[in-house]
Design a protein around this motif. Structure first.
Motif, PDB file in Angstrom:
ATOM      1  N   THR A 226     -12.590   4.803 -14.170  1.00 24.38           N
ATOM      2  CA  THR A 226     -11.354   5.497 -13.898  1.00 24.38           C
ATOM      3  C   THR A 226     -11.797   6.792 -13.505  1.00 24.38           C
ATOM      4  O   THR A 226     -12.428   7.505 -14.049  1.00 24.38           O
ATOM      5  N   PHE A 227     -11.295   7.252 -12.066  1.00 19.64           N
ATOM      6  CA  PHE A 227     -11.824   8.462 -11.559  1.00 19.64           C
ATOM      7  C   PHE A 227     -10.363   9.404 -11.331  1.00 19.64           C
ATOM      8  O   PHE A 227      -9.474   8.953 -10.852  1.00 19.64           O
ATOM      9  N   PRO A 228     -10.800  10.849 -11.489  1.00 14.93           N
ATOM     10  CA  PRO A 228      -9.742  11.599 -11.307  1.00 14.93           C
ATOM     11  C   PRO A 228      -9.827  11.902  -9.757  1.00 14.93           C
ATOM     12  O   PRO A 228     -10.742  12.043  -9.306  1.00 14.93           O
ATOM     13  N   LEU A 229      -8.418  11.969  -9.191  1.00 14.14           N
ATOM     14  CA  LEU A 229      -8.401  12.296  -7.700  1.00 14.14           C
ATOM     15  C   LEU A 229      -8.071  13.518  -7.453  1.00 14.14           C
ATOM     16  O   LEU A 229      -6.560  13.803  -7.788  1.00 14.14           O
ATOM     17  N   GLU A 230      -8.532  14.657  -7.037  1.00 12.35           N
ATOM     18  CA  GLU A 230      -8.222  16.226  -6.776  1.00 12.35           C
ATOM     19  C   GLU A 230      -7.986  16.153  -5.263  1.00 12.35           C
ATOM     20  O   GLU A 230      -8.994  16.500  -4.684  1.00 12.35           O
ATOM     21  N   ASN A 231      -6.757  16.196  -4.745  1.00 15.02           N
ATOM     22  CA  ASN A 231      -6.634  16.252  -3.339  1.00 15.02           C
ATOM     23  C   ASN A 231      -7.650  15.641  -2.439  1.00 15.02           C
ATOM     24  O   ASN A 231      -8.406  16.073  -1.662  1.00 15.02           O
ATOM     25  N   SER A 232      -7.577  14.387  -2.965  1.00 12.24           N
ATOM     26  CA  SER A 232      -8.593  13.622  -2.148  1.00 12.24           C
ATOM     27  C   SER A 232      -8.250  11.915  -2.241  1.00 12.24           C
ATOM     28  O   SER A 232      -7.307  11.778  -2.336  1.00 12.24           O
ATOM     29  N   ALA A 233      -9.131  11.296  -1.170  1.00 12.98           N
ATOM     30  CA  ALA A 233      -8.777  10.049  -1.126  1.00 12.98           C
ATOM     31  C   ALA A 233      -9.813   8.778  -1.628  1.00 12.98           C
ATOM     32  O   ALA A 233     -11.027   9.265  -1.803  1.00 12.98           O
ATOM     33  N   VAL A 234      -9.604   7.717  -1.607  1.00 20.64           N
ATOM     34  CA  VAL A 234     -10.343   6.391  -1.985  1.00 20.64           C
ATOM     35  C   VAL A 234     -10.017   5.394  -1.351  1.00 20.64           C
ATOM     36  O   VAL A 234      -8.761   5.153  -1.172  1.00 20.64           O
ATOM     37  N   GLU A 235     -10.671   4.597  -0.738  1.00 22.38           N
ATOM     38  CA  GLU A 235     -10.343   3.232  -0.140  1.00 22.38           C
ATOM     39  C   GLU A 235     -11.239   2.175  -0.596  1.00 22.38           C
ATOM     40  O   GLU A 235     -12.593   2.288  -0.833  1.00 22.38           O
ATOM     41  N   THR A 236     -10.820   0.894  -1.174  1.00 28.77           N
ATOM     42  CA  THR A 236     -11.729   0.074  -1.425  1.00 28.77           C
ATOM     43  C   THR A 236     -11.574  -1.413  -0.741  1.00 28.77           C
ATOM     44  O   THR A 236     -10.527  -1.603  -0.284  1.00 28.77           O
ATOM     45  N   SER A 237     -12.735  -1.865  -0.087  1.00 29.83           N
ATOM     46  CA  SER A 237     -12.751  -3.216   0.384  1.00 29.83           C
ATOM     47  C   SER A 237     -13.397  -4.225  -0.313  1.00 29.83           C
ATOM     48  O   SER A 237     -14.314  -3.962  -0.988  1.00 29.83           O
ATOM     49  N   GLY A 238     -12.796  -5.347  -0.439  1.00 28.52           N
ATOM     50  CA  GLY A 238     -13.207  -6.442  -1.147  1.00 28.52           C
ATOM     51  C   GLY A 238     -13.334  -7.630  -0.495  1.00 28.52           C
ATOM     52  O   GLY A 238     -12.504  -7.872   0.150  1.00 28.52           O
ATOM     53  N   SER A 239     -14.226  -8.510  -0.821  1.00 31.90           N
ATOM     54  CA  SER A 239     -14.393  -9.962  -0.322  1.00 31.90           C
ATOM     55  C   SER A 239     -14.158 -11.037  -1.483  1.00 31.90           C
ATOM     56  O   SER A 239     -14.692 -12.123  -1.400  1.00 31.90           O
ATOM     57  N   TYR A 240     -13.800 -10.532  -2.900  1.00 32.45           N
ATOM     58  CA  TYR A 240     -14.048 -11.260  -3.988  1.00 32.45           C
ATOM     59  C   TYR A 240     -12.793 -12.688  -3.854  1.00 32.45           C
ATOM     60  O   TYR A 240     -12.642 -13.428  -4.677  1.00 32.45           O
ATOM     61  N   GLU A 241     -11.995 -12.399  -2.765  1.00 32.17           N
ATOM     62  CA  GLU A 241     -10.787 -13.456  -2.832  1.00 32.17           C
ATOM     63  C   GLU A 241     -11.062 -14.188  -1.665  1.00 32.17           C
ATOM     64  O   GLU A 241     -10.538 -15.236  -1.538  1.00 32.17           O
ATOM     65  N   LYS A 242     -11.562 -13.762  -0.529  1.00 28.97           N
ATOM     66  CA  LYS A 242     -11.534 -14.438   0.533  1.00 28.97           C
ATOM     67  C   LYS A 242     -13.186 -14.416   1.069  1.00 28.97           C
ATOM     68  O   LYS A 242     -13.856 -13.434   1.378  1.00 28.97           O
ATOM     69  N   PHE A 243     -13.556 -15.805   0.859  1.00 28.35           N
ATOM     70  CA  PHE A 243     -15.014 -15.992   1.074  1.00 28.35           C
ATOM     71  C   PHE A 243     -15.347 -17.607   1.249  1.00 28.35           C
ATOM     72  O   PHE A 243     -14.524 -18.251   0.710  1.00 28.35           O
ATOM     73  N   VAL A 244     -16.225 -18.179   1.786  1.00 28.54           N
ATOM     74  CA  VAL A 244     -16.773 -19.307   1.878  1.00 28.54           C
ATOM     75  C   VAL A 244     -18.047 -19.832   1.446  1.00 28.54           C
ATOM     76  O   VAL A 244     -18.850 -18.598   1.316  1.00 28.54           O
ATOM     77  N   VAL A 245     -18.730 -20.650   1.007  1.00 33.51           N
ATOM     78  CA  VAL A 245     -19.895 -21.157   0.714  1.00 33.51           C
ATOM     79  C   VAL A 245     -20.482 -22.120   1.081  1.00 33.51           C
ATOM     80  O   VAL A 245     -19.999 -23.153   1.150  1.00 33.51           O
ATOM     81  N   PHE A 246     -21.490 -21.981   2.048  1.00 33.14           N
ATOM     82  CA  PHE A 246     -22.306 -23.152   2.516  1.00 33.14           C
ATOM     83  C   PHE A 246     -23.673 -22.833   2.294  1.00 33.14           C
ATOM     84  O   PHE A 246     -24.225 -22.010   2.284  1.00 33.14           O
ATOM     85  N   ASN A 247     -24.316 -24.315   1.801  1.00 34.62           N
ATOM     86  CA  ASN A 247     -25.684 -24.233   1.448  1.00 34.62           C
ATOM     87  C   ASN A 247     -25.963 -23.567   0.383  1.00 34.62           C
ATOM     88  O   ASN A 247     -27.025 -22.646   0.373  1.00 34.62           O
ATOM     89  N   GLY A 248     -25.049 -22.829  -0.504  1.00 29.18           N
ATOM     90  CA  GLY A 248     -25.208 -21.866  -1.560  1.00 29.18           C
ATOM     91  C   GLY A 248     -25.089 -20.643  -1.176  1.00 29.18           C
ATOM     92  O   GLY A 248     -25.618 -19.626  -2.012  1.00 29.18           O
ATOM     93  N   ILE A 249     -24.868 -20.454  -0.002  1.00 25.91           N
ATOM     94  CA  ILE A 249     -24.753 -18.975   0.528  1.00 25.91           C
ATOM     95  C   ILE A 249     -23.287 -18.540   0.507  1.00 25.91           C
ATOM     96  O   ILE A 249     -22.548 -19.312   1.230  1.00 25.91           O
ATOM     97  N   ARG A 250     -22.990 -17.223   0.166  1.00 18.44           N
ATOM     98  CA  ARG A 250     -21.568 -16.702   0.157  1.00 18.44           C
ATOM     99  C   ARG A 250     -21.243 -16.130   1.263  1.00 18.44           C
ATOM    100  O   ARG A 250     -21.966 -14.941   1.654  1.00 18.44           O
ATOM    101  N   TYR A 251     -20.441 -16.429   2.210  1.00 22.70           N
ATOM    102  CA  TYR A 251     -20.048 -15.585   3.420  1.00 22.70           C
ATOM    103  C   TYR A 251     -18.699 -14.863   3.017  1.00 22.70           C
ATOM    104  O   TYR A 251     -17.678 -15.474   2.770  1.00 22.70           O
ATOM    105  N   SER A 252     -18.359 -13.650   3.500  1.00 23.49           N
ATOM    106  CA  SER A 252     -17.267 -12.875   3.190  1.00 23.49           C
ATOM    107  C   SER A 252     -16.384 -12.985   4.500  1.00 23.49           C
ATOM    108  O   SER A 252     -16.710 -13.517   5.434  1.00 23.49           O
TER     109      SER A 252
END
Length: 327
Positions: A226-252
Motif C-alpha cells: 500500500t503506497f501513499p500518493l502525494e499529488n501524484s499518479a499511478v497506473e496498473t496494466s495487467g494480463s492476469y485475466e486475459k491471456f491464452v496458452v499454447f504449447n505451455g507458453i502464456r500469451y497476454s
C-alpha cells in the motif's frame, strides 16, 4: 472511449473538520470511472463532479476513435488521403505519444489501432494464428508514419487504412485534465480514477495522504503493498485475466505492435509518476519491453518508478522503490 452512462451511486463521508469526502462512480466506454472530491458539503461536491464529467465528455468528443465526428476519427478517416487540422491539445497529445514511442522503441504505439484483430482472448482460440497472418496484422502500424505539421497544426497518416487509438494514453490524459480543472475551480483535494489510471491531489479530510493498494495479480484477494500518493499518479496494466496458452507458453492480451505477437513474461506493471498520462503510456510500453529492458528504461527516467510482477509471481521494482517499506 464511449459515452458516459450517468452515476450508479453517490457516497459522502463527513469529517470533524466541516468537510466531506464525496464520491461518484460512473461507466465510461464500458470501463469504470470514479471521482472523489473533498468539499464543504454535498452540493459543492456534486458541482465539482459535474464539472469533471463535462470535462471527460469534452475530451472524449475530441480524441475518441469510437465517435465518428471526433478529430481523431477524422484523422483516421483521411489516412493516406490528406492531413487534418486539429485543436492544439489534440496535436500536442499525439506529439507526446510519439515521444513515448521513441523512448520505448515502438513498444508503445498509438497506431496500434490499425492492427487486425487476429488474437482472441475470449476462450474461442484453439490454435495460434499463422506467422504470415501475424505479420500482416501489423503491416499498417508504425508511429513514424504519423506526420505532424506544427505550423499548420495538422496530423496526417501516410498509409491508407492506418488508424490512431489513444486508449493507451488518453485515459491518463483525461485523469490529468480533470484534476487540473478541479484544482482551478477551488477543489483542494481529490482522486480521479479512470479505469485504473489514478491521479490524486491534496489530503484526505483527516489530514492523511491518499493511499493506493497494489493487488497481487496471482491472487487478487491479496494486497502486497500500500503506497501513499502525494499529488501524484499511478497506473496498473495487467494480463492476469486475459491471456491464452499454447504449447505451455502464456500469451497476454497486450500485443507488441512491432511484431504482432502478444507480450510474454509479465502479468502486471504499475507505474508511478507525477502525471497519469505518462504512467499510462509507459505501463503499456514496459509490459511489451519485458522486465529487464523495462526496468532499465525506468531507472533512467527522473520522477518515474515502477513495480513489475512476472509470470512466475516474482516482484521486480525500480531503484527508487523499497517494497518492504510498504508491505
Amino acid at each position: 472511449m464511449k459515452n458516459i452512462a450517468y452515476f450508479l451511486f453517490l457516497l459522502a463521508t463527513y469529517s470533524s473538520f466541516g468537510q466531506i469526502t464525496h464520491k461518484r462512480k460512473l461507466s465510461m466506454l464500458g470501463s469504470p470511472l470514479e471521482i472523489t472530491v473533498v468539499a464543504q458539503d454535498t452540493i459543492q461536491g456534486n458541482q465539482y463532479i459535474d464539472m469533471a464529467i463535462a470535462e471527460v465528455k469534452r475530451i472524449e468528443n475530441l480524441i475518441s476513435d469510437w465517435i465518428p465526428s471526433s478529430q481523431i476519427s477524422k484523422v483516421n478517416q483521411n489516412a493516406g488521403i490528406k492531413a487534418i487540422k486539429v485543436d492544439k491539445e489534440v496535436f500536442d497529445l499525439v506529439g507526446r505519444a510519439i515521444k513515448v514511442s521513441q523512448i520505448t522503441s515502438g513498444a508503445f504505439d498509438i497506431s496500434y489501432a490499425s492492427m487486425d484483430k487476429i488474437w482472441k482472448f475470449d476462450g474461442s482460440m484453439k490454435a495460434m494464428p499463422t506467422e504470415e497472418a501475424i505479420k500482416k496484422s501489423v503491416s499498417k502500424i508504425g508511429y513514424k508514419n504519423i506526420i505532424l505539421d506544427s505550423k499548420e497544426q495538422t496530423i496526417f497518416l501516410k498509409i491508407g487504412g492506418m488508424k490512431l487509438g489513444l486508449g493507451g494514453i488518453g485515459q491518463g490524459y483525461i485523469a490529468d485534465k480533470v484534476k487540473e480543472l478541479l484544482q482551478t475551480k477551488g477543489c483542494v483535494s481529490g482522486i480521479v480514477n479512470v479505469s485504473g489510471d489514478i491521479n490524486t491531489w491534496g489530503k484526505q479530510v483527516d489530514g492523511k495522504s491518499w493511499t493506493v493498494a497494489i493487488v497481487n495479480p496471482m491472487n487478487k484477494n491479496k494486497i502486497f503493498a500500500t503506497f501513499p500518493l502525494e499529488n501524484s499518479a499511478v497506473e496498473t496494466s495487467g494480463s492476469y485475466e486475459k491471456f491464452v496458452v499454447f504449447n505451455g507458453i502464456r500469451y497476454s492480451h497486450i500485443i507488441d505492435p512491432r511484431t504482432g505477437y502478444p507480450a510474454q513474461g509479465i502479468v502486471s506493471v504499475s507505474v508511478f509518476a507525477k502525471q497519469t498520462e505518462i504512467a499510462d503510456a509507459l505501463a503499456t510500453g514496459i509490459f511489451v519491453l519485458g522486465v529487464e529492458v523495462g526496468l532499465d528504461l525506468v531507472n533512467q527516467m527522473k520522477g518515474i518508478q515502477c513495480i513489475i510482477v512476472d509470470d512466475k509471481g516474482k516482484i521486480h521494482t525500480s531503484k527508487g522503490i523499497d517494497i518492504k517499506k510498504f508491505e
